[in-house]
Design a protein around this motif. Structure first.
Motif, PDB file in Angstrom:
ATOM      1  N   LYS A 262       2.112   9.087  -6.598  1.00 17.00           N
ATOM      2  CA  LYS A 262       2.371   9.567  -7.961  1.00 17.00           C
ATOM      3  C   LYS A 262       2.938   8.444  -8.828  1.00 17.00           C
ATOM      4  O   LYS A 262       2.505   8.249  -9.971  1.00 17.00           O
ATOM      5  CB  LYS A 262       3.323  10.758  -7.947  1.00 17.00           C
ATOM      6  N   ALA A 263       3.902   7.708  -8.299  1.00 14.84           N
ATOM      7  CA  ALA A 263       4.491   6.605  -9.059  1.00 14.84           C
ATOM      8  C   ALA A 263       3.433   5.541  -9.353  1.00 14.84           C
ATOM      9  O   ALA A 263       3.331   5.054 -10.484  1.00 14.84           O
ATOM     10  CB  ALA A 263       5.660   5.993  -8.290  1.00 14.84           C
ATOM     11  N   TYR A 264       2.635   5.188  -8.354  1.00  7.16           N
ATOM     12  CA  TYR A 264       1.594   4.178  -8.551  1.00  7.16           C
ATOM     13  C   TYR A 264       0.571   4.647  -9.586  1.00  7.16           C
ATOM     14  O   TYR A 264       0.125   3.858 -10.406  1.00  7.16           O
ATOM     15  CB  TYR A 264       0.887   3.874  -7.233  1.00  7.16           C
ATOM     16  N   GLN A 265       0.201   5.919  -9.543  1.00  5.97           N
ATOM     17  CA  GLN A 265      -0.784   6.426 -10.494  1.00  5.97           C
ATOM     18  C   GLN A 265      -0.242   6.358 -11.919  1.00  5.97           C
ATOM     19  O   GLN A 265      -0.936   5.946 -12.838  1.00  5.97           O
ATOM     20  CB  GLN A 265      -1.189   7.860 -10.148  1.00  5.97           C
ATOM     21  N   ARG A 266       1.006   6.754 -12.102  1.00 11.93           N
ATOM     22  CA  ARG A 266       1.609   6.688 -13.435  1.00 11.93           C
ATOM     23  C   ARG A 266       1.686   5.240 -13.919  1.00 11.93           C
ATOM     24  O   ARG A 266       1.403   4.950 -15.076  1.00 11.93           O
ATOM     25  CB  ARG A 266       2.995   7.333 -13.425  1.00 11.93           C
ATOM     26  N   LEU A 267       2.041   4.323 -13.026  1.00  8.53           N
ATOM     27  CA  LEU A 267       2.131   2.917 -13.400  1.00  8.53           C
ATOM     28  C   LEU A 267       0.754   2.330 -13.709  1.00  8.53           C
ATOM     29  O   LEU A 267       0.618   1.480 -14.585  1.00  8.53           O
ATOM     30  CB  LEU A 267       2.827   2.117 -12.292  1.00  8.53           C
ATOM     31  N   THR A 268      -0.258   2.814 -13.012  1.00  6.67           N
ATOM     32  CA  THR A 268      -1.627   2.395 -13.305  1.00  6.67           C
ATOM     33  C   THR A 268      -2.050   2.932 -14.663  1.00  6.67           C
ATOM     34  O   THR A 268      -2.628   2.208 -15.486  1.00  6.67           O
ATOM     35  CB  THR A 268      -2.590   2.875 -12.198  1.00  6.67           C
TER      36      THR A 268
ATOM     37  N   SER B 148       0.844  -1.193   0.000  1.00  5.67           N
ATOM     38  CA  SER B 148       0.000   0.000   0.000  1.00  5.67           C
ATOM     39  C   SER B 148       0.881   1.246   0.000  1.00  5.67           C
ATOM     40  O   SER B 148       2.064   1.193   0.353  1.00  5.67           O
ATOM     41  CB  SER B 148      -0.904   0.019   1.226  1.00  5.67           C
ATOM     42  N   VAL B 149       0.294   2.350  -0.397  1.00 10.62           N
ATOM     43  CA  VAL B 149       1.020   3.620  -0.426  1.00 10.62           C
ATOM     44  C   VAL B 149       1.590   3.927   0.955  1.00 10.62           C
ATOM     45  O   VAL B 149       2.770   4.264   1.101  1.00 10.62           O
ATOM     46  CB  VAL B 149       0.097   4.762  -0.913  1.00 10.62           C
ATOM     47  N   ARG B 150       0.768   3.794   1.982  1.00 11.95           N
ATOM     48  CA  ARG B 150       1.214   4.122   3.349  1.00 11.95           C
ATOM     49  C   ARG B 150       2.344   3.221   3.813  1.00 11.95           C
ATOM     50  O   ARG B 150       3.323   3.687   4.383  1.00 11.95           O
ATOM     51  CB  ARG B 150       0.042   4.009   4.323  1.00 11.95           C
ATOM     52  N   VAL B 151       2.210   1.925   3.576  1.00 12.73           N
ATOM     53  CA  VAL B 151       3.238   0.976   4.009  1.00 12.73           C
ATOM     54  C   VAL B 151       4.560   1.255   3.304  1.00 12.73           C
ATOM     55  O   VAL B 151       5.614   1.338   3.938  1.00 12.73           O
ATOM     56  CB  VAL B 151       2.776  -0.486   3.763  1.00 12.73           C
ATOM     57  N   LEU B 152       4.500   1.433   1.990  1.00 13.05           N
ATOM     58  CA  LEU B 152       5.732   1.665   1.241  1.00 13.05           C
ATOM     59  C   LEU B 152       6.369   3.002   1.604  1.00 13.05           C
ATOM     60  O   LEU B 152       7.591   3.103   1.745  1.00 13.05           O
ATOM     61  CB  LEU B 152       5.458   1.577  -0.261  1.00 13.05           C
ATOM     62  N   ALA B 153       5.550   4.028   1.792  1.00 12.58           N
ATOM     63  CA  ALA B 153       6.081   5.339   2.190  1.00 12.58           C
ATOM     64  C   ALA B 153       6.795   5.237   3.540  1.00 12.58           C
ATOM     65  O   ALA B 153       7.871   5.819   3.733  1.00 12.58           O
ATOM     66  CB  ALA B 153       4.966   6.373   2.245  1.00 12.58           C
ATOM     67  N   ALA B 154       6.204   4.486   4.464  1.00 12.29           N
ATOM     68  CA  ALA B 154       6.825   4.319   5.786  1.00 12.29           C
ATOM     69  C   ALA B 154       8.143   3.557   5.678  1.00 12.29           C
ATOM     70  O   ALA B 154       9.127   3.911   6.328  1.00 12.29           O
ATOM     71  CB  ALA B 154       5.863   3.595   6.727  1.00 12.29           C
ATOM     72  N   GLU B 155       8.169   2.522   4.846  1.00 10.43           N
ATOM     73  CA  GLU B 155       9.396   1.735   4.703  1.00 10.43           C
ATOM     74  C   GLU B 155      10.507   2.512   4.018  1.00 10.43           C
ATOM     75  O   GLU B 155      11.673   2.384   4.369  1.00 10.43           O
ATOM     76  CB  GLU B 155       9.115   0.450   3.931  1.00 10.43           C
ATOM     77  N   LEU B 156      10.141   3.304   3.016  1.00 17.09           N
ATOM     78  CA  LEU B 156      11.151   4.062   2.273  1.00 17.09           C
ATOM     79  C   LEU B 156      11.440   5.435   2.884  1.00 17.09           C
ATOM     80  O   LEU B 156      12.329   6.136   2.412  1.00 17.09           O
ATOM     81  CB  LEU B 156      10.700   4.240   0.814  1.00 17.09           C
ATOM     82  N   LEU B 157      10.652   5.788   3.890  1.00 17.57           N
ATOM     83  CA  LEU B 157      10.816   7.074   4.571  1.00 17.57           C
ATOM     84  C   LEU B 157      10.651   8.245   3.606  1.00 17.57           C
ATOM     85  O   LEU B 157      11.464   9.167   3.574  1.00 17.57           O
ATOM     86  CB  LEU B 157      12.174   7.161   5.275  1.00 17.57           C
ATOM     87  N   VAL B 158       9.592   8.170   2.784  1.00 13.67           N
ATOM     88  CA  VAL B 158       9.285   9.247   1.849  1.00 13.67           C
ATOM     89  C   VAL B 158       7.829   9.653   2.020  1.00 13.67           C
ATOM     90  O   VAL B 158       7.030   8.946   2.626  1.00 13.67           O
ATOM     91  CB  VAL B 158       9.561   8.851   0.379  1.00 13.67           C
ATOM     92  N   ASN B 159       7.494  10.782   1.454  1.00 14.21           N
ATOM     93  CA  ASN B 159       6.124  11.286   1.508  1.00 14.21           C
ATOM     94  C   ASN B 159       5.205  10.330   0.753  1.00 14.21           C
ATOM     95  O   ASN B 159       5.528   9.906  -0.358  1.00 14.21           O
ATOM     96  CB  ASN B 159       6.101  12.677   0.855  1.00 14.21           C
ATOM     97  N   PRO B 160       4.037  10.005   1.321  1.00 16.02           N
ATOM     98  CA  PRO B 160       3.095   9.128   0.610  1.00 16.02           C
ATOM     99  C   PRO B 160       2.707   9.657  -0.769  1.00 16.02           C
ATOM    100  O   PRO B 160       2.421   8.866  -1.675  1.00 16.02           O
ATOM    101  CB  PRO B 160       1.879   9.079   1.538  1.00 16.02           C
TER     102      PRO B 160
END
Length: 141
Positions: free
Chosen positions: A64-70, A47-59
């Motif tokens: 944005k990356a997920y939307q472009r990939l979608t 999920s966006v939240r999980v990945l943002a927390a793991e990578l320490l970046v803004n959700p």
């Protein structure tokens, strides 16, 4: 360098010092994971939240990356279930494919020059990478 450690087994790495925006780095990495078969069709992505927390970046960066990939057909969103690798790899339009190949080639040529490699050496390394990819991906290059 930001590393993702749990949900994607450390395969996602972002370099905050790179001139390439973080969302673009993430997009390119996920495209590689999908294209190489590491992330198979139907695989659930973090999920966006999980990945943002793991990578320490803004959700918003992940979103944005997920939307472009979608939009490109690499990922699909199933309402209420999450985001998944699309069942079929997308076929890029010729212009997009050409642009993507050109950008990758420019990066590779720059790297080759930076490390002092000869063009023949770089081409041989690229051919070896294709051979390895074909073995791993079952000849789907």
């Amino acid at each position: 360098m930001y590393h993702c450690t749990n949900t994607v087994k450390g395969k996602l790495k972002l370099d905050p010092k790179s001139a390439t925006p973080l969302w673009r780095q993430l997009e390119e990495t996920i495209r590689h994971l999908v294209g190489s078969g590491t992330w198979e069709p139907g695989t659930s992505v973090p999920s966006v939240r999980v990945l943002a927390a793991e990578l320490l970046v803004n959700p918003a960066t992940i979103a944005k990356a997920y939307q472009r990939l979608t939009d490109l057909g690499v990922l699909v969103v199933r309402r209420g279930e999450g985001t998944f690798v699309a069942p079929k790899p997308p076929i890029l339009a010729r212009a997009e494919r050409t642009r993507t190949l050109r950008e990758g080639a420019e990066k590779y040529a720059t790297l080759t020059a930076q490390i002092g490699a000869e063009p023949e050496e770089a081409i041989a390394a690229l051919e070896n990478a294709f051979d390895s990819y074909e073995r791993v991906a079952g000849g789907k290059a």
